[in-house]
Design an enzyme around this catalytic site. Structure first.
Site, PDB file in Angstrom:
ATOM      1  N   ASN A  12       0.805  -1.223   0.000  1.00  0.00           N
ATOM      2  CA  ASN A  12       0.000   0.000   0.000  1.00  0.00           C
ATOM      3  C   ASN A  12       0.839   1.274   0.000  1.00  0.00           C
ATOM      4  O   ASN A  12       0.510   2.235  -0.700  1.00  0.00           O
ATOM      5  CB  ASN A  12      -0.936  -0.002   1.215  1.00  0.00           C
ATOM      6  CG  ASN A  12      -1.938  -1.135   1.164  1.00  0.00           C
ATOM      7  OD1 ASN A  12      -2.349  -1.558   0.089  1.00  0.00           O
ATOM      8  ND2 ASN A  12      -2.324  -1.650   2.320  1.00  0.00           N
ATOM      9  N   GLY A  16       0.684   3.418  -3.156  1.00  0.00           N
ATOM     10  CA  GLY A  16      -0.132   4.581  -2.866  1.00  0.00           C
ATOM     11  C   GLY A  16       0.640   5.854  -2.579  1.00  0.00           C
ATOM     12  O   GLY A  16       0.143   6.948  -2.856  1.00  0.00           O
ATOM     13  N   LYS A 223       8.481  13.915  13.651  1.00  0.00           N
ATOM     14  CA  LYS A 223       7.449  13.001  13.160  1.00  0.00           C
ATOM     15  C   LYS A 223       7.254  11.839  14.136  1.00  0.00           C
ATOM     16  O   LYS A 223       6.138  11.525  14.546  1.00  0.00           O
ATOM     17  CB  LYS A 223       7.852  12.484  11.783  1.00  0.00           C
ATOM     18  CG  LYS A 223       6.779  11.632  11.111  1.00  0.00           C
ATOM     19  CD  LYS A 223       7.109  10.159  11.157  1.00  0.00           C
ATOM     20  CE  LYS A 223       6.006   9.330  10.526  1.00  0.00           C
ATOM     21  NZ  LYS A 223       6.301   7.901  10.515  1.00  0.00           N
TER      22      LYS A 223
END
Length: 399
Positions: A12, A16, A223
């Site tokens: 993914n 993506g 992050k």
């Protein structure tokens, strides 16, 4: 001849996130994978969709101009593609880097020195992932020592930090990927500047959407200690209170307050350590709270909470910032409360680490648990507080 990128891992994140940016920057993308069904599907499907879901709506992007190579059976073909590519990226998981390194090494070795160096960027949830990959590529079993002297003429390696929430997908989605609209892809620029350890013709790859920086660490820690800390805090508290999804957990006022308190604590470290302006970090925190509360990204708390042993590690999202803050003289009750919920994430169906955590908690005293799971030393200020948490969780399990 057009631009070409080889991407390892067609899951993914690969399809993506990374491949989407490469496609939109004009690259032909060659996926390398070992999953037969996925490779066959990519080769038989001329396009797939990337669906970006944001608070303000949905954007759908069509991805074309790609091929896939099964690296189990077609190594020679993959070596040729790497030898003639402009970029190699990967999203395979930190533990798989050593397995993709041999074929990357062969592709780089076959590359003529008069081509611009291959840009290698690992897109993994790991600090220094590209350095780790480079270490495997340059290992004597993959690259002969006599070829290392001018290796920099053929390849340049840059660490990166990626930030995008990709929830569990609909089982009937096929190749289509749904993810959040927000993204951050930060890559260090120094390896693409001509110098003593880089080629004279090295240049950074033209990939739209990358933020190029000289010092990656502030972005990685911001992050990890904001996005990952908040996401995991919501998941562990949510699991403990029998919530189904992270956005559902964030609708619980108490959990939302716990999440906010945890990233208020990590903000102190980020501001003190990296000199990020308090108002900038405040805006970042607010954005993160909005992101993980997005109802369009219904993400199961079990999926987000999986692998608690890793997430309770010394350099990870709870213990890492809490330990540094403790040494600076700050209390961290919210981070410790989140860590407690992570210790309670045991024997969760489908998650081997949660079962291993339960075994460690049952078979060891609290001091040994803290040493094994968190890697804390007795001399560290945080150590007794984490021992206290483990004692509490162990006592509750015996009631």
């Amino acid at each position: 001849m057009g631009k070409k990128a080889v991407h390892f891992g067609s899951g993914n994140i690969g399809r993506g996130f990374v491949a989407c940016f490469l496609h939109e920057s004009g690259y032909e993308v060659i996926f390398a994978d070992v999953v037969d069904k996925l490779v066959d599907s990519l080769n038989s499907t001329p396009s797939y969709s990337v669906i970006e879901r944001g608070v303000e709506g949905t954007v759908t992007k069509k991805i074309t101009n790609y091929r896939a190579i099964n690296s189990k059976y077609n190594e020679a073909e993959l070596v040729d593609e790497i030898a003639t590519a402009d970029v190699v990226t990967c999203s395979v998981g930190p533990n798989i880097l050593k397995f993709i390194a041999p074929v990357i090494a062969k592709g780089i070795d076959k590359r003529p020195n008069d081509r611009k160096p291959l840009a290698v960027i690992a897109c993994e949830n790991m600090i220094g992932a590209t350095d780790a990959l480079a270490g495997h590529v340059k290992h004597p079993k993959n690259t002969p020592e006599h070829r290392l002297e001018d290796h920099h003429e053929r390849a340049a390696y840059a660490n990166s930090a990626i930030d995008r929430i990709v929830p569990a997908q609909d089982p009937d989605a096929g190749l289509d990927v749904t993810l959040e609209q927000f993204y951050e892809w930060v890559v260090e620029e120094t390896p693409f500047k001509p110098g003593e350890d880089t080629a004279s013709d090295v240049e950074r790859p033209s990939i739209d959407g990358i933020k190029w920086v000289d010092n990656l660490l502030p972005f990685i820690e911001r992050k990890l200690f904001t996005v990952n800390t908040s996401h995991a805090t919501a998941a562990y508290f949510g699991y403990n209170r029998q919530k189904q999804t992270v956005d559902d957990a964030m609708r619980d006022k108490d959990i939302k307050n716990q999440v906010a308190a945890a990233i208020n604590e990590t903000a102190k470290l980020i501001i003190e350590k990296h000199g990020i302006a308090p108002e900038e970090q405040d805006a970042y925190k607010k954005k993160i709270i909005d992101r993980i509360s997005n109802p369009h990204l219904a993400d199961a708390v079990e999926r987000v909470g999986r692998a608690p042993l890793r997430k309770l590690g010394r350099k990870e999202r709870f213990i890492g910032p809490a330990a540094e803050l403790a040494e600076l003289g700050h209390d961290t009750p919210a981070l410790l409360a989140a860590a407690e919920m992570a210790f309670r994430f045991q024997n969760v169906e489908g998650d081997e680490e949660s079962k291993e955590l339960a075994k460690i908690m049952a078979e060891n005293g609290p001091e040994d648990v803290v040493a094994k799971v968190c890697g804390l030393q007795k001399s560290e200020k945080l150590y007794p507080k984490v021992v206290e948490i483990v004692q509490k969780v162990q006592a509750d399990s015996q009631d």
